[in-house]
Design a protein around this motif. Structure first.
Motif, PDB file in Angstrom:
ATOM      1  N   ASP A  40       0.863  -1.180   0.000  1.00 28.55           N
ATOM      2  CA  ASP A  40       0.000   0.000   0.000  1.00 28.55           C
ATOM      3  C   ASP A  40       0.905   1.237   0.000  1.00 28.55           C
ATOM      4  O   ASP A  40       1.739   1.409   0.890  1.00 28.55           O
ATOM      5  CB  ASP A  40      -0.900  -0.023   1.233  1.00 28.55           C
ATOM      6  CG  ASP A  40      -1.892   1.134   1.269  1.00 28.55           C
ATOM      7  OD1 ASP A  40      -1.902   1.967   0.349  1.00 28.55           O
ATOM      8  OD2 ASP A  40      -2.657   1.186   2.249  1.00 28.55           O
ATOM      9  N   GLU A  42       0.105   4.478   0.304  1.00 21.49           N
ATOM     10  CA  GLU A  42      -0.234   5.605   1.176  1.00 21.49           C
ATOM     11  C   GLU A  42       0.591   5.663   2.463  1.00 21.49           C
ATOM     12  O   GLU A  42       1.133   6.720   2.797  1.00 21.49           O
ATOM     13  CB  GLU A  42      -1.721   5.644   1.509  1.00 21.49           C
ATOM     14  CG  GLU A  42      -2.054   6.861   2.349  1.00 21.49           C
ATOM     15  CD  GLU A  42      -3.504   7.275   2.273  1.00 21.49           C
ATOM     16  OE1 GLU A  42      -3.919   8.009   3.176  1.00 21.49           O
ATOM     17  OE2 GLU A  42      -4.213   6.907   1.335  1.00 21.49           O
ATOM     18  N   TRP A  69      -3.951  16.705   4.536  1.00 17.75           N
ATOM     19  CA  TRP A  69      -3.553  15.464   3.871  1.00 17.75           C
ATOM     20  C   TRP A  69      -4.768  14.786   3.251  1.00 17.75           C
ATOM     21  O   TRP A  69      -5.721  14.431   3.931  1.00 17.75           O
ATOM     22  CB  TRP A  69      -2.895  14.525   4.877  1.00 17.75           C
ATOM     23  CG  TRP A  69      -2.605  13.149   4.350  1.00 17.75           C
ATOM     24  CD1 TRP A  69      -3.418  12.064   4.450  1.00 17.75           C
ATOM     25  CD2 TRP A  69      -1.442  12.707   3.661  1.00 17.75           C
ATOM     26  NE1 TRP A  69      -2.828  10.965   3.864  1.00 17.75           N
ATOM     27  CE2 TRP A  69      -1.609  11.340   3.363  1.00 17.75           C
ATOM     28  CE3 TRP A  69      -0.272  13.324   3.244  1.00 17.75           C
ATOM     29  CZ2 TRP A  69      -0.654  10.588   2.690  1.00 17.75           C
ATOM     30  CZ3 TRP A  69       0.676  12.579   2.571  1.00 17.75           C
ATOM     31  CH2 TRP A  69       0.492  11.232   2.302  1.00 17.75           C
ATOM     32  N   GLN A  71      -5.689  12.293  -0.506  1.00 22.38           N
ATOM     33  CA  GLN A  71      -5.357  11.839  -1.856  1.00 22.38           C
ATOM     34  C   GLN A  71      -6.234  12.625  -2.822  1.00 22.38           C
ATOM     35  O   GLN A  71      -7.450  12.641  -2.695  1.00 22.38           O
ATOM     36  CB  GLN A  71      -5.648  10.348  -1.980  1.00 22.38           C
ATOM     37  CG  GLN A  71      -5.310   9.796  -3.348  1.00 22.38           C
ATOM     38  CD  GLN A  71      -5.545   8.297  -3.389  1.00 22.38           C
ATOM     39  OE1 GLN A  71      -4.802   7.553  -2.803  1.00 22.38           O
ATOM     40  NE2 GLN A  71      -6.597   7.898  -4.072  1.00 22.38           N
ATOM     41  N   ARG A 130       0.090   8.166  -7.155  1.00 18.26           N
ATOM     42  CA  ARG A 130      -0.867   8.923  -6.346  1.00 18.26           C
ATOM     43  C   ARG A 130      -0.321  10.323  -6.091  1.00 18.26           C
ATOM     44  O   ARG A 130       0.886  10.524  -6.007  1.00 18.26           O
ATOM     45  CB  ARG A 130      -1.108   8.240  -5.014  1.00 18.26           C
ATOM     46  CG  ARG A 130      -1.644   6.826  -5.177  1.00 18.26           C
ATOM     47  CD  ARG A 130      -1.843   6.178  -3.850  1.00 18.26           C
ATOM     48  NE  ARG A 130      -2.118   4.760  -4.027  1.00 18.26           N
ATOM     49  CZ  ARG A 130      -2.612   4.004  -3.079  1.00 18.26           C
ATOM     50  NH1 ARG A 130      -2.874   4.517  -1.896  1.00 18.26           N
ATOM     51  NH2 ARG A 130      -2.828   2.725  -3.301  1.00 18.26           N
ATOM     52  N   TYR A 132      -1.005  13.605  -3.387  1.00 11.58           N
ATOM     53  CA  TYR A 132      -1.634  14.015  -2.133  1.00 11.58           C
ATOM     54  C   TYR A 132      -1.474  15.514  -1.929  1.00 11.58           C
ATOM     55  O   TYR A 132      -0.426  16.081  -2.257  1.00 11.58           O
ATOM     56  CB  TYR A 132      -0.976  13.298  -0.945  1.00 11.58           C
ATOM     57  CG  TYR A 132      -1.173  11.814  -0.963  1.00 11.58           C
ATOM     58  CD1 TYR A 132      -2.279  11.234  -0.354  1.00 11.58           C
ATOM     59  CD2 TYR A 132      -0.255  10.983  -1.599  1.00 11.58           C
ATOM     60  CE1 TYR A 132      -2.469   9.864  -0.384  1.00 11.58           C
ATOM     61  CE2 TYR A 132      -0.441   9.611  -1.626  1.00 11.58           C
ATOM     62  CZ  TYR A 132      -1.551   9.055  -1.025  1.00 11.58           C
ATOM     63  OH  TYR A 132      -1.738   7.704  -1.060  1.00 11.58           O
TER      64      TYR A 132
END
Length: 162
Positions: A40, A42, A69, A71, A130, A132
């Protein structure tokens, strides 16, 4: 939090533009790590975010740093990767003002930044990308890009400004 893994040339080019790993808590830095493939992303991104902020994390408190914070983008499976276009398409109100800064649009390094970002984050082995929104909940805001390859090679770009 530096990796003993030698940097690939593409990550070295990105680091030349955005900075080496640091705990400055301001500006930008590139981190490179080898993680377990399929992990993962994140919690890994969050760990590097906390490391980058350094002592300011404790000074202002976790609640301040975690309030912005979120995504704001994840690359959909099966699309043609184009990190510059993907960043420019982000419509999140908290992040839209930081995309031109991240892309170094107002600098002589704009073309180099586009190329370096594309070389790292458009690579065909990048299986998880990703973006953020980050900041301190007050004056400082920015973006964190995290890209992981099928091999586990992971690149994190943090950009945090006031």
């Amino acid at each position: 939090m530096t990796s003993s893994t030698p940097l690939p040339p593409a990550v070295t080019a990105l680091t030349t533009l955005y900075g080496a790993p640091s705990q400055a808590g301001f500006g930008s830095a590139v981190f490179y790590d080898a993680i377990e493939p399929g992990s993962d992303l994140e919690p890994i991104a969050l760990r590097y975010y906390q490391y980058f902020v350094g002592s300011l994390w404790e000074q202002y408190g976790e609640a301040a740093w975690m309030s912005p914070w979120k995504q704001i983008y994840v690359r959909p499976t099966g699309i043609q990767p184009d990190i510059v276009a993907e960043l420019k398409a982000i419509a999140d109100s908290a992040a839209v003002n930081y995309v031109p800064i991240l892309l170094l649009e107002e600098t002589d390094d704009y073309a180099k930044a586009q190329q370096a970002l594309a070389t790292v984050f458009n690579h065909p082995q990048v299986t998880d990308l990703r973006v953020y929104a980050i900041g301190d909940g007050a004056a400082m805001s920015g973006l964190l890009l995290a890209g992981s390859r099928s091999t586990g090679e992971t690149t994190i770009l943090v950009s945090l400004l006031d």
